[in-house]
Design an enzyme around this catalytic site. Structure first.
Site, PDB file in Angstrom:
ATOM      1  N   SER A 140       0.874  -1.186   0.000  1.00 13.88           N
ATOM      2  CA  SER A 140       0.000   0.000   0.000  1.00 13.88           C
ATOM      3  C   SER A 140       0.905   1.229   0.000  1.00 13.88           C
ATOM      4  O   SER A 140       2.094   1.133   0.354  1.00 13.88           O
ATOM      5  CB  SER A 140      -0.847  -0.010   1.279  1.00 13.88           C
ATOM      6  OG  SER A 140      -1.445   1.239   1.510  1.00 13.88           O
ATOM      7  N   TYR A 153      -1.922  -1.061  10.279  1.00 16.80           N
ATOM      8  CA  TYR A 153      -1.952  -1.252   8.819  1.00 16.80           C
ATOM      9  C   TYR A 153      -0.609  -0.845   8.207  1.00 16.80           C
ATOM     10  O   TYR A 153      -0.024  -1.595   7.417  1.00 16.80           O
ATOM     11  CB  TYR A 153      -3.090  -0.417   8.227  1.00 16.80           C
ATOM     12  CG  TYR A 153      -3.304  -0.639   6.744  1.00 16.80           C
ATOM     13  CD1 TYR A 153      -3.832  -1.828   6.266  1.00 16.80           C
ATOM     14  CD2 TYR A 153      -2.983   0.357   5.820  1.00 16.80           C
ATOM     15  CE1 TYR A 153      -4.040  -2.032   4.904  1.00 16.80           C
ATOM     16  CE2 TYR A 153      -3.181   0.162   4.456  1.00 16.80           C
ATOM     17  CZ  TYR A 153      -3.712  -1.032   4.004  1.00 16.80           C
ATOM     18  OH  TYR A 153      -3.910  -1.242   2.650  1.00 16.80           O
TER      19      TYR A 153
HETATM   20  P1  NAD Z   1     -11.488  -5.672   0.672  1.00 19.55           P
HETATM   21  O1  NAD Z   1     -11.564  -5.155   2.064  1.00 19.55           O
HETATM   22  O2  NAD Z   1     -12.457  -5.166  -0.335  1.00 19.55           O
HETATM   23  O3  NAD Z   1     -11.527  -7.268   0.779  1.00 19.55           O
HETATM   24  C1  NAD Z   1     -11.441  -8.096  -0.353  1.00 19.55           C
HETATM   25  C2  NAD Z   1     -11.692  -9.548   0.064  1.00 19.55           C
HETATM   26  O4  NAD Z   1     -10.799  -9.975   1.112  1.00 19.55           O
HETATM   27  C3  NAD Z   1     -13.096  -9.815   0.636  1.00 19.55           C
HETATM   28  O5  NAD Z   1     -13.773 -10.701  -0.268  1.00 19.55           O
HETATM   29  C4  NAD Z   1     -12.840 -10.483   1.990  1.00 19.55           C
HETATM   30  O6  NAD Z   1     -13.784 -11.490   2.309  1.00 19.55           O
HETATM   31  C5  NAD Z   1     -11.442 -11.036   1.805  1.00 19.55           C
HETATM   32  N1  NAD Z   1     -10.693 -11.318   3.042  1.00 19.55           N
HETATM   33  C6  NAD Z   1     -10.653 -10.561   4.150  1.00 19.55           C
HETATM   34  N2  NAD Z   1      -9.871 -11.145   5.086  1.00 19.55           N
HETATM   35  C7  NAD Z   1      -9.392 -12.287   4.537  1.00 19.55           C
HETATM   36  C8  NAD Z   1      -8.555 -13.322   5.009  1.00 19.55           C
HETATM   37  N3  NAD Z   1      -8.039 -13.289   6.253  1.00 19.55           N
HETATM   38  N4  NAD Z   1      -8.256 -14.365   4.187  1.00 19.55           N
HETATM   39  C9  NAD Z   1      -8.805 -14.421   2.958  1.00 19.55           C
HETATM   40  N5  NAD Z   1      -9.624 -13.474   2.459  1.00 19.55           N
HETATM   41  C10 NAD Z   1      -9.916 -12.417   3.229  1.00 19.55           C
HETATM   42  O7  NAD Z   1      -9.989  -5.383   0.170  1.00 19.55           O
HETATM   43  P2  NAD Z   1      -9.443  -4.680  -1.172  1.00 19.55           P
HETATM   44  O8  NAD Z   1      -9.747  -3.228  -1.126  1.00 19.55           O
HETATM   45  O9  NAD Z   1      -9.852  -5.480  -2.352  1.00 19.55           O
HETATM   46  O10 NAD Z   1      -7.867  -4.800  -0.928  1.00 19.55           O
HETATM   47  C11 NAD Z   1      -7.071  -5.845  -1.458  1.00 19.55           C
HETATM   48  C12 NAD Z   1      -5.610  -5.586  -1.087  1.00 19.55           C
HETATM   49  O11 NAD Z   1      -5.182  -4.306  -1.558  1.00 19.55           O
HETATM   50  C13 NAD Z   1      -5.360  -5.570   0.440  1.00 19.55           C
HETATM   51  O12 NAD Z   1      -4.119  -6.177   0.731  1.00 19.55           O
HETATM   52  C14 NAD Z   1      -5.322  -4.093   0.757  1.00 19.55           C
HETATM   53  O13 NAD Z   1      -4.600  -3.806   1.939  1.00 19.55           O
HETATM   54  C15 NAD Z   1      -4.643  -3.540  -0.489  1.00 19.55           C
HETATM   55  N6  NAD Z   1      -4.922  -2.112  -0.691  1.00 19.55           N
HETATM   56  C16 NAD Z   1      -6.204  -1.666  -0.877  1.00 19.55           C
HETATM   57  C17 NAD Z   1      -6.433  -0.297  -1.051  1.00 19.55           C
HETATM   58  C18 NAD Z   1      -7.829   0.240  -1.263  1.00 19.55           C
HETATM   59  O14 NAD Z   1      -7.962   1.476  -1.350  1.00 19.55           O
HETATM   60  N7  NAD Z   1      -8.845  -0.589  -1.367  1.00 19.55           N
HETATM   61  C19 NAD Z   1      -5.343   0.597  -1.051  1.00 19.55           C
HETATM   62  C20 NAD Z   1      -4.061   0.101  -0.852  1.00 19.55           C
HETATM   63  C21 NAD Z   1      -3.847  -1.265  -0.676  1.00 19.55           C
END
Ligand code: NAD
Length: 258
Positions: A140, A153
């Site tokens: 991130s 985080y």
């Molecule tokens: P999200 O919160 O939308 O979750 C996506 C999926 O993760 C969900 O289907 C949930 O059921 C699943 N999940 C949660 N905990 C889990 C676990 N312990 N094991 C398996 N599955 C699990 O997340 P996102 O926004 O799609 O983010 C995906 C990745 O990108 C993450 O690592 C997040 O930190 C990173 N990220 C996201 C953003 C953003 O703005 N969304 C920004 C920077 C980094």
């Protein structure tokens, strides 16, 4: 550009929704075979309906026994492995360090960094047999910047970068590339949830929080999951055969986090 990943066999963790689902779709559109895991069985069923060629496992990446079953399922289904996308990551708690619940701290690190270890350690022996092997870890912008009120985080996402760069060094001799993607604010449900929690903490409205999130970037747009998928397809392809150990920011040139 022909990415030459029509034969790719990939595992995407937390692939039932959000960024993971977008990555899975992009891989499937290129002809790759994909195995998804997620903790949410209903979301996995919806993903399977949208992407009928994918296979799936219910798995919490912080649960080592569940990850062992995930790899058994995935290897049976795919017959080998070329790419692991360590996408699973939770937002963790919002609050000053002295107000953070220690269990929430442990849980955030257990999913965001130990979960990547749990998957990577089982992937190595299979990836070593592939002529085009890679691991792509989701970090991130909070993996290169301080993030007030989100210390669990940020700590976990900086750890992802250290993990990535170390694996890149030690796995190169096995022909495995290891890179991290550092997204900024990605449009979608998760971003709305995170900004809403922070708005409450700072006594601001959600609209003000959204404006602030973009003010700190040179390119004032939310990132789309498609933009992340484009980079991931390239990193998974033999076109990136000399790209490893990189922490690649896709964030609109974000200067600080709020
Ligand atoms: P999200 O919160 O939308 O979750 C996506 C999926 O993760 C969900 O289907 C949930 O059921 C699943 N999940 C949660 N905990 C889990 C676990 N312990 N094991 C398996 N599955 C699990 O997340 P996102 O926004 O799609 O983010 C995906 C990745 O990108 C993450 O690592 C997040 O930190 C990173 N990220 C996201 C953003 C953003 O703005 N969304 C920004 C920077 C980094």
């Amino acid at each position: 550009m022909d990415l030459k990943i029509g034969e790719l066999r990939a595992i995407v963790t937390a692939g039932a929704s959000g960024i993971g689902l977008a990555i899975a779709k992009a891989l499937v559109e290129e002809g790759a075979r994909v195995h998804l895991c997620d903790i949410d069985p209903d979301a996995l069923a919806t993903a399977r309906a949208a992407l009928p060629t994918v296979s799936t496992s219910v798995c919490d990446v912080s649960d080592r026994a569940a990850v062992t079953s995930l790899f058994d399922d995935a290897l049976t289904s795919l017959g080998g492995l070329d790419c692991l996308v360590n996408n699973a990551g939770v937002a963790g708690p919002t609050g000053r360090v002295d107000a953070i619940d220690p269990e929430a701290w442990d849980q955030t690190l257990a999913v965001n960094i130990t979960g990547q270890f749990n998957c990577a350690r089982l992937a190595v022996s299979h990836l070593a047999k592939s002529p085009n092997a890679s691991i792509i870890n989701l970090s991130s912008a909070a993996g290169r910047l301080g993030f007030g009120l989100r210390s669990p985080y940020a700590a976990s996402k900086w750890a992802v970068v250290g993990f990535t760069k170390s694996l890149s060094i030690e796995l190169a001799e096995l022909g495995i590339r290891v890179n991290a993607i550092l997204p900024g604010a990605v449009e979608g449900d998760r971003q709305n949830r995170v900004l809403a929690a922070k708005a409450v903490e700072r006594h601001l409205t959600l609209d003000v929080m959204k404006r602030e999130a973009l003010e700190r970037a040179s390119i004032k747009e939310f990132i789309t999951p498609q933009q992340l998928s484009d980079a991931i397809l390239f990193l998974a392809s033999p076109r990136s055969r000399t790209t490893s150990g990189q922490a690649i920011s896709i964030c609109g040139d974000l200067q600080s986090l709020t």
